[in-house]
Design an enzyme around this catalytic site. Structure first.
Site, PDB file in Angstrom:
ATOM      1  N   ASN A  10       0.671  -1.414  -0.017  1.00  0.00           N
ATOM      2  CA  ASN A  10      -0.050  -0.026   0.113  1.00  0.00           C
ATOM      3  C   ASN A  10       0.952   1.242  -0.152  1.00  0.00           C
ATOM      4  O   ASN A  10       1.067   1.490   0.641  1.00  0.00           O
ATOM      5  CB  ASN A  10      -1.302  -0.254   1.045  1.00  0.00           C
ATOM      6  CG  ASN A  10      -1.143   1.754   1.582  1.00  0.00           C
ATOM      7  OD1 ASN A  10      -1.727   1.893   0.371  1.00  0.00           O
ATOM      8  ND2 ASN A  10      -2.400   1.246   2.581  1.00  0.00           N
ATOM      9  N   LYS A  12       0.409   4.056  -0.427  1.00  0.00           N
ATOM     10  CA  LYS A  12      -0.426   5.222   0.241  1.00  0.00           C
ATOM     11  C   LYS A  12      -0.222   6.790  -0.445  1.00  0.00           C
ATOM     12  O   LYS A  12      -0.498   6.547  -1.982  1.00  0.00           O
ATOM     13  CB  LYS A  12       0.305   5.429   1.531  1.00  0.00           C
ATOM     14  CG  LYS A  12      -0.822   4.292   2.370  1.00  0.00           C
ATOM     15  CD  LYS A  12      -0.019   4.109   3.987  1.00  0.00           C
ATOM     16  CE  LYS A  12      -0.093   3.005   4.643  1.00  0.00           C
ATOM     17  NZ  LYS A  12      -0.094   3.145   6.831  1.00  0.00           N
ATOM     18  N   HIS A  96      -9.183   1.185   4.629  1.00  0.00           N
ATOM     19  CA  HIS A  96      -8.004   1.408   5.665  1.00  0.00           C
ATOM     20  C   HIS A  96      -8.397   2.312   6.535  1.00  0.00           C
ATOM     21  O   HIS A  96      -9.565   3.501   6.932  1.00  0.00           O
ATOM     22  CB  HIS A  96      -6.908   2.145   5.255  1.00  0.00           C
ATOM     23  CG  HIS A  96      -5.759   2.024   5.522  1.00  0.00           C
ATOM     24  ND1 HIS A  96      -5.142   3.028   6.627  1.00  0.00           N
ATOM     25  CD2 HIS A  96      -4.861   0.944   5.204  1.00  0.00           C
ATOM     26  CE1 HIS A  96      -4.102   2.332   6.329  1.00  0.00           C
ATOM     27  NE2 HIS A  96      -3.730   1.562   6.049  1.00  0.00           N
ATOM     28  N   GLU A  98      -6.904   4.913   7.625  1.00  0.00           N
ATOM     29  CA  GLU A  98      -6.549   6.047   7.435  1.00  0.00           C
ATOM     30  C   GLU A  98      -7.520   6.964   6.663  1.00  0.00           C
ATOM     31  O   GLU A  98      -8.403   7.881   6.830  1.00  0.00           O
ATOM     32  CB  GLU A  98      -5.174   6.538   6.670  1.00  0.00           C
ATOM     33  CG  GLU A  98      -4.020   6.449   7.464  1.00  0.00           C
ATOM     34  CD  GLU A  98      -3.406   5.883   7.045  1.00  0.00           C
ATOM     35  OE1 GLU A  98      -3.253   5.156   5.299  1.00  0.00           O
ATOM     36  OE2 GLU A  98      -1.870   5.300   6.742  1.00  0.00           O
ATOM     37  N   GLU A 168      -4.980  -4.772  10.696  1.00  0.00           N
ATOM     38  CA  GLU A 168      -3.921  -3.748  11.152  1.00  0.00           C
ATOM     39  C   GLU A 168      -4.222  -2.584  12.209  1.00  0.00           C
ATOM     40  O   GLU A 168      -5.159  -2.292  11.340  1.00  0.00           O
ATOM     41  CB  GLU A 168      -3.698  -2.689   9.361  1.00  0.00           C
ATOM     42  CG  GLU A 168      -3.827  -3.172   8.229  1.00  0.00           C
ATOM     43  CD  GLU A 168      -3.347  -2.102   7.681  1.00  0.00           C
ATOM     44  OE1 GLU A 168      -2.158  -2.474   6.918  1.00  0.00           O
ATOM     45  OE2 GLU A 168      -3.749  -1.299   7.063  1.00  0.00           O
ATOM     46  N   GLY A 174       3.208   2.531  10.855  1.00  0.00           N
ATOM     47  CA  GLY A 174       3.598   3.367  10.305  1.00  0.00           C
ATOM     48  C   GLY A 174       4.428   3.825  11.690  1.00  0.00           C
ATOM     49  O   GLY A 174       5.004   5.185  11.575  1.00  0.00           O
ATOM     50  N   SER A 214       4.175  -2.223  10.073  1.00  0.00           N
ATOM     51  CA  SER A 214       5.254  -1.865  10.551  1.00  0.00           C
ATOM     52  C   SER A 214       5.496  -3.181  10.321  1.00  0.00           C
ATOM     53  O   SER A 214       6.794  -4.443  10.940  1.00  0.00           O
ATOM     54  CB  SER A 214       5.306  -1.563  11.656  1.00  0.00           C
ATOM     55  OG  SER A 214       4.638  -0.288  11.989  1.00  0.00           O
TER      56      SER A 214
HETATM   57  P1  13P Z   1       2.805   0.454   7.825  1.00  0.00           P
HETATM   58  O1  13P Z   1       4.138  -0.474   7.564  1.00  0.00           O
HETATM   59  O2  13P Z   1       3.785   1.393   7.246  1.00  0.00           O
HETATM   60  O3  13P Z   1       3.141   0.160   8.916  1.00  0.00           O
HETATM   61  O4  13P Z   1       1.637   0.561   6.734  1.00  0.00           O
HETATM   62  C1  13P Z   1       1.258   0.051   7.043  1.00  0.00           C
HETATM   63  C2  13P Z   1      -0.456   0.091   6.542  1.00  0.00           C
HETATM   64  O5  13P Z   1      -0.918   0.494   6.302  1.00  0.00           O
HETATM   65  C3  13P Z   1      -0.770  -0.795   5.002  1.00  0.00           C
HETATM   66  O6  13P Z   1      -2.133  -1.279   4.654  1.00  0.00           O
END
Ligand code: 13P
Length: 251
Positions: A10, A12, A96, A98, A168, A174, A214
């Site tokens: 992803n 983003k 997601h 976010e 997640e 992140g 992560s």
């Molecule tokens: P990270 O791997 O940067 O923690 O992000 C995970 C994520 O949100 C994947 O959709």
């Protein structure tokens, strides 16, 4: 029940046209021909076409990061399932954290998107996960239960087997904090139990469950070694071809 491992990147809201193409080429070139891992890249929607040119005819599939559940029409700024399929997507990430936290998406929204994705022949990757505070107050199972049941509302048994769920934990996204393999496996096993309640053991056993938060080359092997972890949804580490390839290799 064998479930084919699914590793998705992803990206983003990162990359530009050139870096997106370079990253996609890096993944395609570095991928072993003999891998039986399913690999998906989810670039920003404006770069789907650029990435599609790099992955077409390869082992690597393309995915959207979101979709609008509506058909064509007056929905300024949105992209629907038919458009994602048209540009070569086989997958789409839905709900997601976010999107849930920053753009107010609810389980009902995610459920609508799920049905639009399936109607458009896209494999949905439905994201669920608790916040740090919810974990600390012992609400993880309750939150995950609500998100799974709400996001999958109206899904029938026949279609359920083909979906993907990504667990997640928000506190691990992140942040560099990763759920321990035991913590992640416990929630994955719980999600599979929830799925069995609604779709039966057989279908629940076919649904792939990814872990995200992560995931790095250093922790991928242990996480992916857990019984109910069938893949990874990778953010930061998917922006470096070398790291992403190492995660795929760990699977
Ligand atoms: P990270 O791997 O940067 O923690 O992000 C995970 C994520 O949100 C994947 O959709």
């Amino acid at each position: 029940m064998t479930r084919r491992t699914l590793i998705a990147g992803n990206w983003k809201m990162n990359t530009r046209r050139d870096s997106a193409a370079a990253l996609a080429k890096g993944v395609v070139d570095g991928l072993s021909d003999s891998t039986d891992v399913e690999v998906v890249l989810c670039p920003p929607s404006v770069y789907l076409a650029a990435v599609e040119e790099c992955v077409v005819g390869t082992h690597v599939a393309l995915g959207g990061q979101n979709l609008c559940a509506e058909g064509d029409g007056a929905f300024t700024g949105e992209v629907n399932a038919a458009m994602l399929t048209d540009i070569g997507c086989g997958y789409v990430i839905l709900g997601h954290s976010e999107r849930r936290q920053l753009f107010g998406e609810t389980d009902a929204d995610v459920s609508k998107k799920l049905h639009a994705a399936l109607a458009g022949n896209l494999i949905p990757i439905v994201c669920v996960g608790e916040t740090q505070q919810q974990r600390e107050t012992g609400e993880t199972e309750q939150v995950v239960r609500e998100q799974v049941k709400g996001s999958l509302a109206g899904l029938d048994e026949a279609r359920a087997a083909g979906i993907v769920i990504a667990y997640e934990p928000v506190w691990a996204i992140g942040t560099g904090l990763t759920a321990t393999p035991e913590q992640a496996e416990a929630v994955h096993a719980f999600i599979r139990k929830l799925l069995a309640e609604d779709f039966g053991e057989d279908v629940a056993g076919q649904i792939r469950l990814q872990y995200g938060g992560s995931v790095k080359p250093a922790n991928a092997k242990e996480l992916l070694g857990q019984e109910n972890i069938d893949g990874a949804l990778v953010g930061g580490a998917s922006l470096k071809a070398e790291d992403f390839l190492q995660i795929i290799a760990a699977a």
